[in-house]
Design a protein around this motif. Sequence first.
Motif, mmCIF file in Angstrom:
data_model
loop_
_atom_site.group_PDB
_atom_site.id
_atom_site.type_symbol
_atom_site.label_atom_id
_atom_site.label_comp_id
_atom_site.label_asym_id
_atom_site.label_seq_id
_atom_site.Cartn_x
_atom_site.Cartn_y
_atom_site.Cartn_z
ATOM 1 N N VAL A 113 51.648 37.680 22.984
ATOM 2 C CA VAL A 113 51.606 39.102 22.615
ATOM 3 C C VAL A 113 51.399 39.271 21.113
ATOM 4 C CG1 VAL A 113 53.064 39.758 24.565
ATOM 5 C CG2 VAL A 113 54.126 39.193 22.377
ATOM 6 N N ASP A 114 51.241 38.140 20.402
ATOM 7 C CA ASP A 114 51.047 38.199 18.950
ATOM 8 C C ASP A 114 49.560 38.151 18.614
ATOM 9 O OD1 ASP A 114 53.772 38.199 18.648
ATOM 10 O OD2 ASP A 114 53.914 36.033 18.333
ATOM 11 N N ASP A 115 49.229 38.593 17.427
ATOM 12 C CA ASP A 115 47.878 38.471 16.916
ATOM 13 C C ASP A 115 47.675 37.066 16.352
ATOM 14 O OD1 ASP A 115 47.301 41.104 17.561
ATOM 15 O OD2 ASP A 115 48.117 41.841 15.649
ATOM 16 N N GLU A 116 46.404 36.682 16.190
ATOM 17 C CA GLU A 116 46.093 35.361 15.652
ATOM 18 C C GLU A 116 46.645 35.237 14.222
ATOM 19 O OE1 GLU A 116 44.578 33.112 17.454
ATOM 20 O OE2 GLU A 116 44.138 34.398 19.167
ATOM 21 N N LYS A 714 52.195 43.168 29.097
ATOM 22 C CA LYS A 714 51.850 43.293 27.690
ATOM 23 C C LYS A 714 51.038 42.094 27.213
ATOM 24 C CE LYS A 714 53.919 44.272 23.164
ATOM 25 N NZ LYS A 714 55.194 44.457 22.414
ATOM 26 N N ALA A 715 51.418 40.879 27.683
ATOM 27 C CA ALA A 715 50.688 39.672 27.289
ATOM 28 C C ALA A 715 49.254 39.702 27.823
ATOM 29 C CB ALA A 715 51.414 38.429 27.789
ATOM 30 N N LEU A 719 45.736 39.798 25.664
ATOM 31 C CA LEU A 719 44.715 38.760 25.812
ATOM 32 C C LEU A 719 43.365 39.358 26.205
ATOM 33 C CD1 LEU A 719 46.757 36.010 27.707
ATOM 34 C CD2 LEU A 719 45.987 35.931 25.341
ATOM 35 N N ALA A 720 43.398 40.393 27.044
ATOM 36 C CA ALA A 720 42.143 40.981 27.524
ATOM 37 C C ALA A 720 41.627 42.085 26.622
ATOM 38 C CB ALA A 720 42.335 41.517 28.938
ATOM 39 N N GLN A 726 45.506 49.623 32.434
ATOM 40 C CA GLN A 726 44.351 48.951 33.024
ATOM 41 C C GLN A 726 44.762 47.639 33.712
ATOM 42 O OE1 GLN A 726 41.885 49.275 29.275
ATOM 43 N NE2 GLN A 726 40.249 49.587 30.761
ATOM 44 N N ILE A 727 45.729 46.949 33.121
ATOM 45 C CA ILE A 727 46.228 45.720 33.751
ATOM 46 C C ILE A 727 46.874 46.047 35.089
ATOM 47 C CG2 ILE A 727 47.919 43.851 33.549
ATOM 48 C CD1 ILE A 727 45.449 43.436 31.846
ATOM 49 N N GLU A 728 47.618 47.133 35.161
ATOM 50 C CA GLU A 728 48.242 47.534 36.420
ATOM 51 C C GLU A 728 47.189 47.833 37.480
ATOM 52 O OE1 GLU A 728 50.617 50.836 35.303
ATOM 53 O OE2 GLU A 728 52.267 49.610 34.489
#
Length: 822
Positions: A113-116, A714-715, A719-720, A726-728
């Motif tokens: 869930v973190d940024d690069e 959230k993860a 990632l997407a 939208q994930i749901e």
Amino acid sequence: MSAKVLDPRMYRAIQAIRPDLLCNPIPDGTKIHSSDLHALAYGLMATVEAGEVDRLFTQFYEYLESLGAKCLFLTEKVRVAAIRRSRSILNVDVIDISNRIEVLDSSFYASLVDDEKSIEWSCGRILYSLIRFGGLLRSDLLAGVIQMLKAPPKMIGDHIWFEIFTDKDSDPYIWSPDPLSRVLLYKWYKEGAHNVFANSVQSTTKKWFPFIRRFFIKQELVWRKRGLTQTKLLVGQRAYLAVNAPAVIAHCAFGLHKIHTLKSSCYLRMLTKKVPPLPDDKDSDLKQSKPNEKLPNLRAPIGKSGLGKKNQEFLKEVGKVLRGNGQRGAKAREIHELIEEYRDSCSDLTRYLSHWVAARLIAKNRWGNRYSGSTAYTALRKIARRLLMAFGAESPFDMSLEAVAERYFEVIDMSDTQSLRQSVTKFLRQFHEYLEDDWGISSLGDEAPWVGLTASNAVVDAKIVLPHEYAAAIDYYKHCSETSKNQEKLLYEARRLVLTLGFRTGLRRREIHLLRIRDVTTKGRQEIVIRSYLDRNLKSRAAIRRIPIDVLLNENELSLMNKWLEFRRSHRAPSDDYLFAIPDSGGPYLQDRVIFNHIHWVLRHFTGDETTRFHNLRHSCATLSFWSWMRPRYKQNGTTHCDLHHLPVEQTSAQRRRVLDVEVGHEPSRKTLYALASMIGHSGPAMTLEHYIHCIDWMLECEMDRLTPVLTKKALANLAGVSVRQIENLSKGGQLTAKVISKRIARKYQSIARHPDVSTWNKPSEVFPKRNGYCLPPESLFSLGIWTAVQKFFIHGATIKALVVEFGIEENVIEAAIDRAR
């Protein structure tokens, strides 16, 4: 009682080991083996106390009884105290390591869930994912991943794969990423991290563990000095895979068995179901030069068998000289005296071998080495008998180069262990180099089996003929047979049947060529019996076997076999006669080159690979049989390979009942492997697994696809690059794994992946070899023995009158053949 009532931990363990037990209703007679129960216990004990495991098993037994399932427990109901734990896989130390890995997992999931943060941080996260969920558990492969991260993957359709190069192999290891690693790698390539990584990391860098350690340190995880080492990390992941996947798959992932994936060109043919065009200059047979006239009468026809008593007696005398006392020069002179003594009673090949060891005693080879007496004896002992079994009474100078290479591969195949294969290959190379330097035989070039051989790998030609390519070749032979007459028609039928037996049964070239009518049973179960004859010595006792062709061949192929048997019996051929023979062909059986040279030519057209050989059919049989027999375990899986070699359900069930002695369900993988090794004539499964089965990476991909972790909304959204809503919608109430966004990520890969150019490739069914080209080879222009006569005329300068006497062919026929050859 519904499966949903089961404890979630037990439910996950059953789903990983025996998902068929979660069906409602469970079929009566379902078998439950002790290995199944032990695997369930191993999976639970990694995270659950022993007493709790016993309680979960009690719940499991109550669940089965509540469904009224009449399961056959092939063992007593297991309790944890009664389980014999494998020290090499699961022990107290591994349980401790597993607990540490759980801490790493928590930190890894939090990073999703973190940024690069940095290039090193992203590289470490990807490497951990590849180990944890991608099935890469070999240190040499992980070292190759460092170089892999510098270039985008390859892509065909929706399938993505990487080619990982290691120092130990000349051919790359084909690896398809699991769903989660695929997403992480997409973010890596999308942001251009691979370009920065390529410029900042040295090309010789092979250390991968520091990247993982720095990743977790930046995740604010304290890494103790004596904490989790590189070896312990891999051991812990191996234990996790060992309790969730079949033993064979797990052991190959560990590196306990050295497997070879398909060669890149063959893998691309499998994905596209197309073949590249064959170069025009490869349509003709390979030629070789005439040997030097160092010994004029050395190659006079003597008509002796390659395994005759005189050959054995002669080699025994040479062995005595090499093992005796004396100087190297004196031993060489004694061997030359023996050669003169046995000149008229031994085969050409035997004398070439003796000249070779004598020369190596007194003269250096290309590498500046000479043999001692013991080394020369070892070299002769390791390859002499194998060469005579492969070549028979034929001389390598009377054969095409591709035929010589084919025989060398057969010699290597007679070796059961990897170290022996390496040793035999080394001496074969030195023997052929001697023939090049002293006798003028042509170099094999890329056809040589020792091309790409290093000190730590064995010669493995990891190529197969795919089912659709085989079907196209069979259709071609069928068409040729229907449009031909007389002997030519029979010749095409024989080649078609030989091709069928090679692909379906994995028989060796010489085993098929010298089959007798009595070897094919027609009463009761139809089988082919492989046994030793005077003119066909088998490589070992394991080669004596029975092949159940009534279940391995389909209806049309079995009909072809029975029609050929009827044809042979209609000409009153006794049961001891050879199976592949045609009346008035001038010999007891069809010549080897008449059958196999043409099959090579056809296979090369329908595979687009000029190095395809008949021996690749043996690899095809092993690979595709193992895949189809293990396929029931992966029938619900949606990976790319699941549609490959999809046999009819009835035929697969018949093969499993007959060969594996199982009905339905998930048979033990070791039993499948042992049955396959026995069918293709190996003394043990190790040779079959390491050198002939090239589908283990497909199965590993299916296993890792099934074991992909459940993530948070959230993860997945991070990632997407989409919202949680939208994930749901994408998940549709299912499990929240990386599979939810896999199609979306695959579409995005189109813009960053490398797409191999297959624009000029065609489907095998669209390949039409010219009927008037090499498809009608020179040796079938007239009678079946005429080609040998023509060769002797041009190469050896034999007169037409001598050829008439030797071959019994009319003079005008030979003259016409010579004119046409010109």
